[in-house]
Design an enzyme around this catalytic site. Structure first.
Site, PDB file in Angstrom:
ATOM      1  N   GLU A  54       5.482   9.336 -13.355  1.00 19.97           N
ATOM      2  CA  GLU A  54       4.885  10.119 -12.292  1.00 19.97           C
ATOM      3  C   GLU A  54       5.996  10.522 -11.321  1.00 19.97           C
ATOM      4  O   GLU A  54       6.423   9.739 -10.480  1.00 19.97           O
ATOM      5  CB  GLU A  54       3.807   9.345 -11.526  1.00 19.97           C
ATOM      6  CG  GLU A  54       3.042  10.263 -10.577  1.00 19.97           C
ATOM      7  CD  GLU A  54       2.686   9.642  -9.224  1.00 19.97           C
ATOM      8  OE1 GLU A  54       1.816  10.218  -8.543  1.00 19.97           O
ATOM      9  OE2 GLU A  54       3.267   8.629  -8.830  1.00 19.97           O
TER      10      GLU A  54
ATOM     11  N   TYR B 199      11.535   7.395  -6.015  1.00 19.00           N
ATOM     12  CA  TYR B 199      11.862   6.879  -4.687  1.00 19.00           C
ATOM     13  C   TYR B 199      12.427   5.458  -4.700  1.00 19.00           C
ATOM     14  O   TYR B 199      12.507   4.815  -3.653  1.00 19.00           O
ATOM     15  CB  TYR B 199      10.594   6.898  -3.804  1.00 19.00           C
ATOM     16  CG  TYR B 199       9.761   8.138  -3.950  1.00 19.00           C
ATOM     17  CD1 TYR B 199      10.292   9.393  -3.654  1.00 19.00           C
ATOM     18  CD2 TYR B 199       8.447   8.073  -4.413  1.00 19.00           C
ATOM     19  CE1 TYR B 199       9.535  10.540  -3.804  1.00 19.00           C
ATOM     20  CE2 TYR B 199       7.680   9.225  -4.561  1.00 19.00           C
ATOM     21  CZ  TYR B 199       8.235  10.446  -4.263  1.00 19.00           C
ATOM     22  OH  TYR B 199       7.481  11.590  -4.414  1.00 19.00           O
ATOM     23  N   LEU B 200      12.846   4.959  -5.847  1.00 15.69           N
ATOM     24  CA  LEU B 200      13.212   3.541  -5.952  1.00 15.69           C
ATOM     25  C   LEU B 200      14.439   3.177  -5.126  1.00 15.69           C
ATOM     26  O   LEU B 200      14.543   2.070  -4.616  1.00 15.69           O
ATOM     27  CB  LEU B 200      13.462   3.152  -7.418  1.00 15.69           C
ATOM     28  CG  LEU B 200      12.305   3.331  -8.409  1.00 15.69           C
ATOM     29  CD1 LEU B 200      12.679   2.727  -9.751  1.00 15.69           C
ATOM     30  CD2 LEU B 200      11.009   2.737  -7.888  1.00 15.69           C
TER      31      LEU B 200
ATOM     32  N   ASP C  45      -5.027   1.616  -0.328  1.00 14.49           N
ATOM     33  CA  ASP C  45      -4.652   2.802  -1.102  1.00 14.49           C
ATOM     34  C   ASP C  45      -5.232   2.694  -2.505  1.00 14.49           C
ATOM     35  O   ASP C  45      -4.556   2.952  -3.498  1.00 14.49           O
ATOM     36  CB  ASP C  45      -3.126   2.959  -1.136  1.00 14.49           C
ATOM     37  CG  ASP C  45      -2.684   4.287  -1.747  1.00 14.49           C
ATOM     38  OD1 ASP C  45      -3.507   5.224  -1.778  1.00 14.49           O
ATOM     39  OD2 ASP C  45      -1.536   4.375  -2.205  1.00 14.49           O
TER      40      ASP C  45
ATOM     41  N   ASP D 125      -5.874  11.826  -7.183  1.00 17.07           N
ATOM     42  CA  ASP D 125      -5.269  12.231  -5.911  1.00 17.07           C
ATOM     43  C   ASP D 125      -5.759  13.616  -5.517  1.00 17.07           C
ATOM     44  O   ASP D 125      -6.540  14.253  -6.238  1.00 17.07           O
ATOM     45  CB  ASP D 125      -3.744  12.244  -6.025  1.00 17.07           C
ATOM     46  CG  ASP D 125      -3.160  10.843  -6.056  1.00 17.07           C
ATOM     47  OD1 ASP D 125      -3.766   9.935  -5.447  1.00 17.07           O
ATOM     48  OD2 ASP D 125      -2.103  10.652  -6.679  1.00 17.07           O
TER      49      ASP D 125
ATOM     50  N   HIS E 243       6.702  -0.038  -4.473  1.00 19.37           N
ATOM     51  CA  HIS E 243       6.241  -0.715  -3.255  1.00 19.37           C
ATOM     52  C   HIS E 243       5.173  -1.748  -3.575  1.00 19.37           C
ATOM     53  O   HIS E 243       4.592  -1.733  -4.659  1.00 19.37           O
ATOM     54  CB  HIS E 243       5.676   0.311  -2.265  1.00 19.37           C
ATOM     55  CG  HIS E 243       4.660   1.223  -2.877  1.00 19.37           C
ATOM     56  ND1 HIS E 243       4.977   2.454  -3.408  1.00 19.37           N
ATOM     57  CD2 HIS E 243       3.321   1.082  -3.076  1.00 19.37           C
ATOM     58  CE1 HIS E 243       3.890   3.029  -3.893  1.00 19.37           C
ATOM     59  NE2 HIS E 243       2.875   2.208  -3.704  1.00 19.37           N
TER      60      HIS E 243
ATOM     61  N   ASP F  54       8.393  -0.559   0.845  1.00 18.61           N
ATOM     62  CA  ASP F  54       9.158  -0.305  -0.381  1.00 18.61           C
ATOM     63  C   ASP F  54       9.964  -1.528  -0.790  1.00 18.61           C
ATOM     64  O   ASP F  54      10.584  -2.200   0.050  1.00 18.61           O
ATOM     65  CB  ASP F  54      10.138   0.853  -0.159  1.00 18.61           C
ATOM     66  CG  ASP F  54       9.500   2.204  -0.419  1.00 18.61           C
ATOM     67  OD1 ASP F  54       8.286   2.339  -0.188  1.00 18.61           O
ATOM     68  OD2 ASP F  54      10.228   3.130  -0.842  1.00 18.61           O
TER      69      ASP F  54
ATOM     70  N   ASP G 188       4.328   4.570 -11.447  1.00 22.40           N
ATOM     71  CA  ASP G 188       3.948   5.270 -10.224  1.00 22.40           C
ATOM     72  C   ASP G 188       5.171   5.542  -9.346  1.00 22.40           C
ATOM     73  O   ASP G 188       6.002   4.667  -9.138  1.00 22.40           O
ATOM     74  CB  ASP G 188       2.933   4.396  -9.470  1.00 22.40           C
ATOM     75  CG  ASP G 188       2.423   5.023  -8.190  1.00 22.40           C
ATOM     76  OD1 ASP G 188       1.698   6.020  -8.275  1.00 22.40           O
ATOM     77  OD2 ASP G 188       2.763   4.501  -7.108  1.00 22.40           O
TER      78      ASP G 188
ATOM     79  N   GLN H  37       2.401  -0.264   2.835  1.00 24.73           N
ATOM     80  CA  GLN H  37       3.009  -0.324   1.508  1.00 24.73           C
ATOM     81  C   GLN H  37       4.541  -0.319   1.624  1.00 24.73           C
ATOM     82  O   GLN H  37       5.195   0.686   1.359  1.00 24.73           O
ATOM     83  CB  GLN H  37       2.559   0.873   0.660  1.00 24.73           C
ATOM     84  CG  GLN H  37       1.072   0.849   0.316  1.00 24.73           C
ATOM     85  CD  GLN H  37       0.590   2.182  -0.239  1.00 24.73           C
ATOM     86  OE1 GLN H  37       0.628   3.202   0.439  1.00 24.73           O
ATOM     87  NE2 GLN H  37       0.146   2.175  -1.477  1.00 24.73           N
TER      88      GLN H  37
END
Length: 534
Positions: free
Chosen positions: A243, A205-206, A61, A309, A104, A171, A201, A169
């Site tokens: 982000e 989503y943590l 990635d 992206d 991640h 988490d 980044d 990747q």
């Protein structure tokens, strides 16, 4: 370089180190290559460089899959090369921020290798494991083109592991205090080297919780405030840029009370700039800016036209997404996930007027702008390359073999979607001394922007000038007041100025004063930056 609010007036420049400049002929751009080009960036007027990940990585990635948080991938050089870059950049009055990938790691990271080796490993709880793939079922899949699930089965230990991005990747588990402490140590390591902050980044989503969409959870904010407090205490003047690809009201909590992130990307304004240019109407931009909540005085939005992206369409309606794909991605291979994998110039038909107009919007709307490397010269892309690699092609420095990027075989093919955007025609050497080039126009915009505090402030007022094709707004900070006009249309347009704006202005590009009457006519795709004279 002592101003702790420096980021509010800064112009940022995003660099893919791999794609910028190769100093040793191995075909990969490297840190020494960036150092060699600092004069160019200073000439452009850049205040801060954001460098994409340079950590050791299997590059599944493009470096966002990190295998070691405490080193530099040898393809890019060494820690000493980074220290030299930081010192040289600071001598050029340019700051440097790096990517901090909290959410991640790579599946090749030693932590994950240990975690999957044994259920009793002390690293087992560094990641999120489950006997079933039916947990957190309300969570969306981000990489819809490649990942069927957020869970992947691990044969070795007989459980599923959680990942919001690629299966390679996994988490990290931020419910584990040891993981939280590890990431503070990572931040400390790079800040001690002298970098000026992080672009953090994928922060929404943590944390995972059953019965939620696993985004923007309160526990996530608790940790991010802890990170900010750590930086404020030990590294004042360094910044955190968030982000979070969310609507502005959902990004607002990431600023906290001025005690979480210093900056946050304003994702939703970006696609609406393209919508406005294609429709020739400004209301989509106005609507999203009007629903953008106020932020603390020590915070700032970050705006962009393109980045590394796809041009994300997550923050538009399904109907708008289909319309954008039809307008800007007529070939299926131009699409990726919920976005469009094309660069700025080809998106805008390589039309100099549209490219400048888009930049006029970028530099005058609220927020600190980020330029994606190469967009200041109108670089093209290569959509024959897979995934997002087509917008990460080597920088075009001149018209010599390999575009002056490398003496060896470049790691990637060059931009080639349109022949006229190839490096033989579009390159720095052709533009830097040409007073009529796109580079010089962008340089002028940056120079003017940096002279006026109004652009770094947060206030903005839309003016109804009787014509939806012309975006008219006021930017003001104390006694510095700007009247900005952008004709989004392919035709000549006339506006009617309200009486209170019929007064004398300094045209910041032409350098002369003019008094505006009730009506004003603007050529197609033109813009005016006018400073109100008292």
């Amino acid at each position: 370089m002592k101003n702790n609010l420096w980021y509010k007036d800064a112009v940022f420049y995003e660099i893919s180190v791999r794609a910028f400049k190769d100093s040793n002929g191995d075909g990969n751009g490297d840190l020494r290559g960036v150092t060699q080009k600092l004069d160019y960036l200073q000439n452009l007027g850049v205040d801060c460089i954001w460098i994409m990940p340079i950590y050791p990585s299997p590059l599944k990635d493009d470096g966002y899959d990190i295998a070691d948080y405490y080193s530099v991938d040898k393809a890019f050089g060494s820690l000493d090369d980074l220290k030299e870059l930081i010192c040289a950049a600071h001598e050029h009055d340019i700051r440097i921020v790096m990517d901090l990938v909290l959410n991640h790691t790579s599946d090749e990271h030693p932590w994950f290798q240990a975690s999957r080796s044994d259920r009793n490993s002390p690293y087992r709880d560094y990641y999120v494991w489950s006997d079933t793939d039916q947990k957190y079922t309300d969570t969306r899949i981000i990489f819809v083109d490649t990942e069927p699930s957020n869970w992947t089965w691990d044969e070795k230990t007989g459980q599923y592991y959680w990942h919001r991005f690629y299966a390679s990747q996994p988490d990290l588990n931020f419910d584990n205090p040891k993981v939280q402490e590890e990431m503070l140590n990572v931040a400390r390591f790079w800040l001690d080297l002298g970098i000026d902050g992080f672009r953090a980044d994928a922060v929404p989503y943590l944390i995972e919780r059953e019965g939620t969409n696993c985004e923007n959870l309160p526990e996530t904010h608790v940790y991010l405030k802890k990170l900010r407090s750590f930086m404020d205490e030990h590294y004042p003047g360094r910044i955190l840029l968030c982000e979070a690809n969310q609507y502005p009201e959902d990004v607002r909590p990431y600023f906290g009370d001025g005690d979480e992130f210093h900056m946050g990307f304003h994702f939703p304004i970006m696609p609406r700039i393209y919508m406005a240019l294609k429709k020739g109407r400004y209301e989509d931009m106005a609507e999203i800016m009007r629903r953008t909540p106020p932020i603390p005085e020590n915070c700032q939005w970050c705006t962009f036209l393109r980045n590394h992206d796809e041009l994300t369409l997550e923050m538009v309606t399904e109907e708008e997404r289909q319309w954008m794909w039809k307008q800007y991605a007529p070939e299926p291979r131009m699409k990726l996930n919920l976005g469009i994998r094309r660069r700025l110039a080809p998106l805008l038909d390589n039309d100099r007027r549209k490219i400048e107009l888009a930049n006029s919007l970028l530099f005058t709307l609220p927020g600190s702008p980020i330029i994606y490397y190469g967009d200041e010269i109108g670089m093209g892309d290569n959509i024959d390359l897979p995934d997002r690699n087509g917008v990460r092609t080597p920088m075009q420095w001149d018209d010599s073999l390999n575009a002056g990027f490398s003496n060896g075989k470049p790691f990637s093919e060059f931009a080639r979607e349109r022949e006229e955007l190839g490096y033989q025609f579009i390159n720095v050497a052709n533009q830097v001394n040409d007073p009529d080039s796109l580079f010089r126009s962008i340089k002028r915009m940056i120079a003017i922007r940096k002279k006026h505090a109004a652009f770094g402030g947060s206030s903005m007022e839309w003016i109804d000038a009787g014509n939806p094709a012309v975006a008219v707004y006021i930017r003001q900070y104390h006694n510095d007041t700007m009247l900005i006009l952008n004709n989004l249309s392919a035709s000549t347009e006339t506006i009617i100025l309200p009486a209170e704006y019929q007064k004398a202005y300094l045209d910041l590009f032409a350098g002369h004063t003019q008094t505006l009457a009730e009506t004003l006519t603007l050529p197609p795709y033109s813009y005016l930056w006018l400073q109100m004279l008292k």
